[in-house]
Design an enzyme around this catalytic site. Structure first.
Site, PDB file in Angstrom:
ATOM      1  N   SER A  15       0.820  -1.210   0.000  1.00 32.02           N
ATOM      2  CA  SER A  15       0.000   0.000   0.000  1.00 32.02           C
ATOM      3  C   SER A  15       0.857   1.264   0.000  1.00 32.02           C
ATOM      4  O   SER A  15       1.895   1.337   0.659  1.00 32.02           O
ATOM      5  CB  SER A  15      -0.916   0.015   1.226  1.00 32.02           C
ATOM      6  OG  SER A  15      -1.571   1.256   1.343  1.00 32.02           O
ATOM      7  N   LYS A  66     -14.399  -3.627   3.380  1.00 32.34           N
ATOM      8  CA  LYS A  66     -15.173  -2.389   3.226  1.00 32.34           C
ATOM      9  C   LYS A  66     -16.651  -2.549   3.604  1.00 32.34           C
ATOM     10  O   LYS A  66     -17.284  -1.575   4.032  1.00 32.34           O
ATOM     11  CB  LYS A  66     -15.054  -1.857   1.797  1.00 32.34           C
ATOM     12  CG  LYS A  66     -13.716  -1.208   1.495  1.00 32.34           C
ATOM     13  CD  LYS A  66     -13.757  -0.510   0.155  1.00 32.34           C
ATOM     14  CE  LYS A  66     -12.484   0.274  -0.100  1.00 32.34           C
ATOM     15  NZ  LYS A  66     -12.574   1.074  -1.337  1.00 32.34           N
ATOM     16  N   GLY A 128     -18.088   0.144 -15.977  1.00 34.10           N
ATOM     17  CA  GLY A 128     -18.044  -0.756 -14.840  1.00 34.10           C
ATOM     18  C   GLY A 128     -19.107  -0.418 -13.820  1.00 34.10           C
ATOM     19  O   GLY A 128     -19.627   0.705 -13.781  1.00 34.10           O
ATOM     20  N   ASN A 152     -21.802  -1.531 -18.625  1.00 25.36           N
ATOM     21  CA  ASN A 152     -21.267  -2.699 -17.929  1.00 25.36           C
ATOM     22  C   ASN A 152     -21.588  -3.955 -18.723  1.00 25.36           C
ATOM     23  O   ASN A 152     -22.532  -3.985 -19.514  1.00 25.36           O
ATOM     24  CB  ASN A 152     -21.882  -2.799 -16.526  1.00 25.36           C
ATOM     25  CG  ASN A 152     -21.109  -3.731 -15.620  1.00 25.36           C
ATOM     26  OD1 ASN A 152     -19.891  -3.575 -15.461  1.00 25.36           O
ATOM     27  ND2 ASN A 152     -21.770  -4.703 -15.021  1.00 25.36           N
ATOM     28  N   THR A 154     -22.636  -6.763 -17.416  1.00 26.06           N
ATOM     29  CA  THR A 154     -23.895  -7.277 -16.870  1.00 26.06           C
ATOM     30  C   THR A 154     -24.823  -6.092 -16.595  1.00 26.06           C
ATOM     31  O   THR A 154     -24.589  -5.311 -15.668  1.00 26.06           O
ATOM     32  CB  THR A 154     -23.633  -8.048 -15.555  1.00 26.06           C
ATOM     33  OG1 THR A 154     -22.622  -9.022 -15.768  1.00 26.06           O
ATOM     34  CG2 THR A 154     -24.904  -8.733 -15.074  1.00 26.06           C
ATOM     35  N   ASP A 156     -27.876  -5.933 -15.433  1.00 24.12           N
ATOM     36  CA  ASP A 156     -28.615  -5.960 -14.167  1.00 24.12           C
ATOM     37  C   ASP A 156     -27.767  -5.407 -13.023  1.00 24.12           C
ATOM     38  O   ASP A 156     -28.288  -4.727 -12.138  1.00 24.12           O
ATOM     39  CB  ASP A 156     -29.062  -7.391 -13.839  1.00 24.12           C
ATOM     40  CG  ASP A 156     -30.241  -7.835 -14.698  1.00 24.12           C
ATOM     41  OD1 ASP A 156     -30.875  -6.954 -15.320  1.00 24.12           O
ATOM     42  OD2 ASP A 156     -30.525  -9.046 -14.748  1.00 24.12           O
TER      43      ASP A 156
END
Length: 279
Positions: A15, A66, A128, A152, A154, A156
């Site tokens: 990181s 998260k 995305g 995207n 997909t 849905d």
């Protein structure tokens, strides 16, 4: 008094947050430390117990925590509650409050680079519909732009984002094929997936043949700094926006919430780029 900050997640050994926040601590004229607290998903309770024992002032949260960290917090900011994810936690008099700075940090980075870009006549295309897209979409629609569309693979999954913006800015869900055909409609294109990230640096999520000159193409991937889609954008005369700027400004916002100090960090964008390039 020493400011105690940190990051939880897995894996996090590479990181850049410790470097970024060390710079912020120096800029703010404070004494402090920013440490990594790594643990696999099963070790989250132990990691959080350690933070409580250390009386940490605040910490960042990255994958895979998260969402699951929400169960351990005392309070959530309204946007974090709507998004169902947290990347920043503030110790407020012994109580932990969770925030999401990803989206607002992204918007800050865009405004810093292109101050007049986001207005009521601006059309945006987000590529995305994952976690990063959720935060960025939420922050952009709150600017009440002309439109913010989502493309995207997909459909849905992309449609799940629409309730986040229904009261602010019109939006439509598109296939990547339709998005490619309609690129000339957009002033800002935001690539939010991992496509093009090292080691698969030759991958590109859509082709930019129909893009307008001077459109801004933004990629949140920062390794490599010049992703394939950003290289292609330059060839087509578009302006580009690098992912490491978002990383810096979401950190700025987190630091602001921990300390109350708003820092001018614009000069660190180039320093961070040099660090990423190994210079």
């Amino acid at each position: 008094m020493t400011l105690k900050l940190g990051l939880i997640g897995h894996p996090i050994s590479h990181s850049l947050s410790p470097w970024i926040h060390a710079k912020f601590i120096d800029l703010a004229g404070l004494n402090g430390e920013y440490k990594l607290y790594e643990g696999n998903p099963n070790q989250l309770p132990d990691v959080l117990t350690q933070l409580k024992q250390n009386k940490i002032d605040g910490f960042n949260v990255t994958i895979p925590y998260k969402q699951v960290v929400l169960d351990y917090l005392d309070e959530l900011d309204s946007d974090a509650e709507i998004l169902g994810a947290v990347n920043t936690v503030v110790n407020q008099h012994g109580k932990w409050k969770g925030y999401s700075t990803d989206g607002e940090g992204y918007v800050r980075s865009i405004i810093e680079s292109f101050p007049s870009l986001l207005n009521k006549d601006t059309s945006v295309l987000i590529l995305g519909a994952g976690g990063a897209a959720r935060g960025i979409y939420r922050a952009l629609v709150q600017k009440r732009l002309k439109r913010v569309d989502i493309a995207n693979r997909t459909l849905d999954k992309a449609k799940e984002l629409l309730p986040l913006g229904k009261d602010f800015t019109p939006s439509e869900v598109l296939t990547f094929h339709t998005a490619e055909k309609n690129l000339s409609q957009y002033d800002l294109i935001v690539q939010t997936t991992s496509v093009g990230m090292k080691p698969k640096v030759q991958e590109q999520i859509i082709q930019l043949d129909n893009i307008r000159k001077d459109t801004v193409v933004s990629d949140i991937v920062y390794q490599p700094i010049m992703t394939k889609i950003l290289q292609d954008a330059k060839v087509h005369g578009a302006r580009i926006h690098h992912g490491h700027a978002m990383l810096l400004y979401q950190g700025q916002l987190a630091f602001e919430k921990w300390t109350g100090k708003k820092l001018d960090v614009s000069h660190l964008v180039d320093e961070l780029e040099d660090k990423l390039r190994g210079e």
